[in-house]
Design a protein around this motif. Structure first.
Motif, PDB file in Angstrom:
ATOM      1  N   VAL A 153      48.710  34.648 181.977  1.00 13.83           N
ATOM      2  CA  VAL A 153      47.998  35.885 181.420  1.00 13.83           C
ATOM      3  C   VAL A 153      48.164  35.850 180.009  1.00 13.83           C
ATOM      4  N   ARG A 154      46.943  35.853 179.314  1.00 15.48           N
ATOM      5  CA  ARG A 154      47.041  36.284 177.580  1.00 15.48           C
ATOM      6  C   ARG A 154      46.197  37.352 177.226  1.00 15.48           C
ATOM      7  N   ASP A 155      46.894  38.053 176.513  1.00 19.58           N
ATOM      8  CA  ASP A 155      46.339  39.225 175.865  1.00 19.58           C
ATOM      9  C   ASP A 155      45.411  38.708 174.972  1.00 19.58           C
ATOM     10  N   TRP A 156      44.130  39.495 174.909  1.00 20.09           N
ATOM     11  CA  TRP A 156      42.979  39.501 174.105  1.00 20.09           C
ATOM     12  C   TRP A 156      42.812  40.646 173.672  1.00 20.09           C
ATOM     13  N   PRO A 157      43.229  41.005 172.517  1.00 23.09           N
ATOM     14  CA  PRO A 157      43.049  42.263 171.871  1.00 23.09           C
ATOM     15  C   PRO A 157      41.575  42.249 171.097  1.00 23.09           C
ATOM     16  N   ALA A 158      40.969  43.471 171.075  1.00 21.01           N
ATOM     17  CA  ALA A 158      39.757  43.593 170.357  1.00 21.01           C
ATOM     18  C   ALA A 158      39.851  43.536 168.790  1.00 21.01           C
ATOM     19  N   LEU A 159      39.611  42.240 168.234  1.00 19.87           N
ATOM     20  CA  LEU A 159      39.866  41.953 166.766  1.00 19.87           C
ATOM     21  C   LEU A 159      38.777  42.689 166.016  1.00 19.87           C
ATOM     22  N   ASP A 160      38.962  42.929 164.907  1.00 18.83           N
ATOM     23  CA  ASP A 160      37.804  43.264 163.795  1.00 18.83           C
ATOM     24  C   ASP A 160      37.757  42.212 162.876  1.00 18.83           C
ATOM     25  N   LEU A 161      36.876  41.308 163.235  1.00 17.98           N
ATOM     26  CA  LEU A 161      36.755  40.252 162.304  1.00 17.98           C
ATOM     27  C   LEU A 161      35.472  40.335 161.283  1.00 17.98           C
ATOM     28  N   ASP A 162      35.787  39.897 160.030  1.00 17.83           N
ATOM     29  CA  ASP A 162      34.791  39.452 159.130  1.00 17.83           C
ATOM     30  C   ASP A 162      33.830  38.555 159.240  1.00 17.83           C
ATOM     31  N   GLY A 163      32.425  38.808 158.850  1.00 14.53           N
ATOM     32  CA  GLY A 163      31.566  37.748 158.908  1.00 14.53           C
ATOM     33  C   GLY A 163      31.196  37.245 160.139  1.00 14.53           C
ATOM     34  N   GLU A 169      19.339  28.084 166.934  1.00 17.09           N
ATOM     35  CA  GLU A 169      20.242  27.489 166.434  1.00 17.09           C
ATOM     36  C   GLU A 169      21.149  28.744 165.572  1.00 17.09           C
ATOM     37  N   LEU A 170      20.794  29.437 164.921  1.00 16.80           N
ATOM     38  CA  LEU A 170      21.526  30.568 164.516  1.00 16.80           C
ATOM     39  C   LEU A 170      21.759  31.749 165.420  1.00 16.80           C
ATOM     40  N   LEU A 171      20.921  31.789 166.502  1.00 15.69           N
ATOM     41  CA  LEU A 171      21.351  32.823 167.740  1.00 15.69           C
ATOM     42  C   LEU A 171      22.618  31.842 168.496  1.00 15.69           C
ATOM     43  N   ARG A 172      22.549  30.588 168.606  1.00 12.85           N
ATOM     44  CA  ARG A 172      23.560  29.918 169.209  1.00 12.85           C
ATOM     45  C   ARG A 172      24.746  30.157 168.552  1.00 12.85           C
ATOM     46  N   HIS A 173      24.804  30.101 167.303  1.00  8.35           N
ATOM     47  CA  HIS A 173      26.102  30.087 166.304  1.00  8.35           C
ATOM     48  C   HIS A 173      26.541  31.440 166.230  1.00  8.35           C
ATOM     49  N   VAL A 174      25.940  32.810 166.108  1.00  8.43           N
ATOM     50  CA  VAL A 174      26.371  33.798 165.597  1.00  8.43           C
ATOM     51  C   VAL A 174      27.252  34.236 167.035  1.00  8.43           C
ATOM     52  N   PRO A 175      28.140  34.908 166.483  1.00  3.34           N
ATOM     53  CA  PRO A 175      29.274  35.661 167.734  1.00  3.34           C
ATOM     54  C   PRO A 175      28.708  37.132 167.616  1.00  3.34           C
ATOM     55  N   HIS A 176      27.686  37.104 168.660  1.00  2.36           N
ATOM     56  CA  HIS A 176      27.066  38.461 168.938  1.00  2.36           C
ATOM     57  C   HIS A 176      27.846  39.585 169.219  1.00  2.36           C
ATOM     58  N   ARG A 177      29.064  39.363 169.869  1.00  5.00           N
ATOM     59  CA  ARG A 177      29.711  40.329 170.603  1.00  5.00           C
ATOM     60  C   ARG A 177      31.231  40.103 170.338  1.00  5.00           C
ATOM     61  N   THR A 178      32.022  41.208 170.770  1.00  2.63           N
ATOM     62  CA  THR A 178      33.212  41.268 170.929  1.00  2.63           C
ATOM     63  C   THR A 178      33.614  40.908 172.270  1.00  2.63           C
ATOM     64  N   ALA A 179      34.871  39.854 172.442  1.00  4.03           N
ATOM     65  CA  ALA A 179      35.292  39.400 173.525  1.00  4.03           C
ATOM     66  C   ALA A 179      34.303  39.316 174.803  1.00  4.03           C
ATOM     67  N   VAL A 180      34.116  40.153 175.870  1.00  3.77           N
ATOM     68  CA  VAL A 180      33.278  39.737 176.884  1.00  3.77           C
ATOM     69  C   VAL A 180      32.508  41.114 177.619  1.00  3.77           C
ATOM     70  N   THR A 192      34.033  47.896 167.669  1.00  3.35           N
ATOM     71  CA  THR A 192      32.595  47.668 168.293  1.00  3.35           C
ATOM     72  C   THR A 192      32.323  46.498 169.288  1.00  3.35           C
ATOM     73  N   MET A 193      31.746  47.069 170.198  1.00  5.86           N
ATOM     74  CA  MET A 193      31.568  45.854 171.372  1.00  5.86           C
ATOM     75  C   MET A 193      30.200  44.795 170.688  1.00  5.86           C
ATOM     76  N   ILE A 194      29.458  45.181 169.755  1.00  2.00           N
ATOM     77  CA  ILE A 194      28.520  44.430 169.065  1.00  2.00           C
ATOM     78  C   ILE A 194      28.699  44.213 167.458  1.00  2.00           C
ATOM     79  N   ARG A 195      29.057  42.933 167.280  1.00  2.00           N
ATOM     80  CA  ARG A 195      29.256  42.467 166.026  1.00  2.00           C
ATOM     81  C   ARG A 195      28.240  42.657 164.988  1.00  2.00           C
ATOM     82  N   GLY A 196      28.442  42.818 163.595  1.00  2.00           N
ATOM     83  CA  GLY A 196      27.453  42.998 162.608  1.00  2.00           C
ATOM     84  C   GLY A 196      27.953  43.444 161.698  1.00  2.00           C
TER      85      GLY A 196
END
Length: 405
Positions: free
Chosen positions: A13-23, A280-291, A392-396
């Motif tokens: 079991v892996r811990d998946w923290p809610a990372l605050d990612l840039d860009g 393609e841009l919609l495929r690429h952008v990480p639109h959310r945090t985690a699941v 946030t649950m939705i990145r941007g």
């Protein structure tokens, strides 16, 4: 990632923290999980226990379209999750299995069809044009989030839903708090109480309406006995909140264009290629945090050489599926000519996003209008100084400072 020693069979079991990612950086924890296997086990910041995570494209499609994996069964479970506040609404399509799911979505289906979007497009452009004209009138620099990316989706979804102008700021504030994790469980619970209470009152008021706004359609469905009031509120809530996602997904899309001149030039000078390029841009952008929301296995299921036991919670990652090299060659590269491009950015199966075509319409119009009407559009600050949303649950981007010629 950390590893938990467990007596249960299966992967660690892996811990998946809610990372605050840039860009538009892809979540490094998710990247590691993808390398570990098509099916891993995770523990998120809230809830209890662990859950399976499916990352391979074909597995994600299979799980989301398989009635042996139930959303409804997860409503009374404190499954490990990202959101601090867990209060699923009975009757919400998000938590419904078939055939209830189709019954619940039926009252609003007509408002989000391709023909409805075709009719809406001129009105949407009418709402967008004054925002862009305001930028031209006031001159650079400007914050695109503040001036366009936030007000346009909020105004359009409010009009589609039928939110009175006097209530729009409050409804938007509630929705923004719900998709944030910053205020914790208490703030989220208060925002949900406020928004859902307002929705219930509005639906009651529209029971005898003959309007074509979504709240009138839902109110009429309640009056006819097709859905209950509780189900109506659960149906309307996610649609109302969906406008927040458009703001942040479009913000990420524009950030990619503003930081990659070759993409900007292609989009600016080949407008006929924009629909495919946006895919393609919609495929690429990480639109959310985690699941997002979990499913519960109703019986034992073999997947990827592993046995998912009856009662096990299961998540799918659309972000990971969109980077599956078996479906998308060189998946980390942005290829505006990628064809076919069967991305899962709006989900898959019965729970495919109701407002997908509306979201797509808004992003198309915002990107197209800004590129066409602001010559030389570029960032007004270095890329590493763009502020990104936190907790946030939705990145941007929090803001997107730009200038133009």
């Amino acid at each position: 990632m950390t590893e938990e020693t467990t007596t249960l069979t299966g992967p660690p079991v892996r811990d998946w923290p809610a990372l605050d990612l840039d860009g538009t950086e892809f979540d490094p924890v998710l990247a590691d999980l993808m390398r570990e296997g098509p099916l891993t086990r995770i523990r998120l910041p809230h809830g209890e226990g662990w859950a399976w995570l499916a990352t391979r494209y074909e597995d994600v499609k299979a799980i989301t379209n398989d009635p042996r994996f139930s959303r409804t069964a997860g409503m009374d479970r404190q499954v490990t999750r990202l959101a601090p506040h867990f209060a699923p609404r009975a009757g919400s399509p998000a938590w419904a299995d078939q055939p209830d799911h189709n019954r619940l979505r039926k009252p609003v289906a007509g408002a989000f069809t391709a023909s409805a979007m075709k009719r809406l497009r001129p009105r949407a452009q009418e709402l967008l044009d004054p925002l862009v004209e305001g930028l031209l009138r006031d001159g650079p620099p400007a914050d695109l989030v503040e001036r366009v990316l936030e007000p346009f989706p909020v105004t359009l979804i409010s009009e589609v839903m039928g939110v009175p102008a006097a209530d729009r700021d409050q409804v938007h504030a509630w929705a923004a708090t719900i998709v944030s994790t910053q205020g914790g469980a208490e703030a989220s619970a208060e925002a949900k109480k406020g928004l859902f209470g307002w929705i219930a009152r509005t639906i009651r008021e529209r029971a005898d309406s003959r309007g074509d706004d979504v709240y009138s359609l839902i109110g009429a469905a309640v009056r006819r006995g097709e859905i209950s009031e509780e189900e109506a509120v659960g149906l309307a809530g996610p649609l109302q909140i969906g406008g927040e996602a458009v703001t942040h997904n479009c913000g990420q899309t524009l950030y990619l264009l503003l930081t990659r001149p070759e993409l900007m030039e292609r989009m600016r000078h080949q407008p006929e290629a924009r629909p495919g390029a946006l895919d393609e841009l919609l495929r690429h952008v990480p639109h959310r945090t985690a699941v997002g929301l979990a499913r519960i296995a109703l019986e034992d299921v073999e997947l990827g050489g592993l046995r998912i036991r009856a009662g096990d919670p299961v998540y799918v990652s659309y972000l990971a599926a969109n980077r599956d090299p078996e479906v998308f060659p060189d998946p980390d590269r942005i290829d505006l000519d990628r064809d076919p491009n069967p991305h899962l950015s709006f989900g898959y199966g019965p729970h495919y996003c109701t407002g997908a075509m509306l979201a797509r319409l808004q992003i198309e119009l915002m990107v197209g209008s800004l590129l066409d009407r602001l010559p030389g559009l570029r960032l007004a600050v270095p890329a590493d100084q763009v502020a990104w949303r936190r907790k946030t649950m939705i990145r941007g981007p929090q803001s997107l400072p730009v200038t133009w010629d």
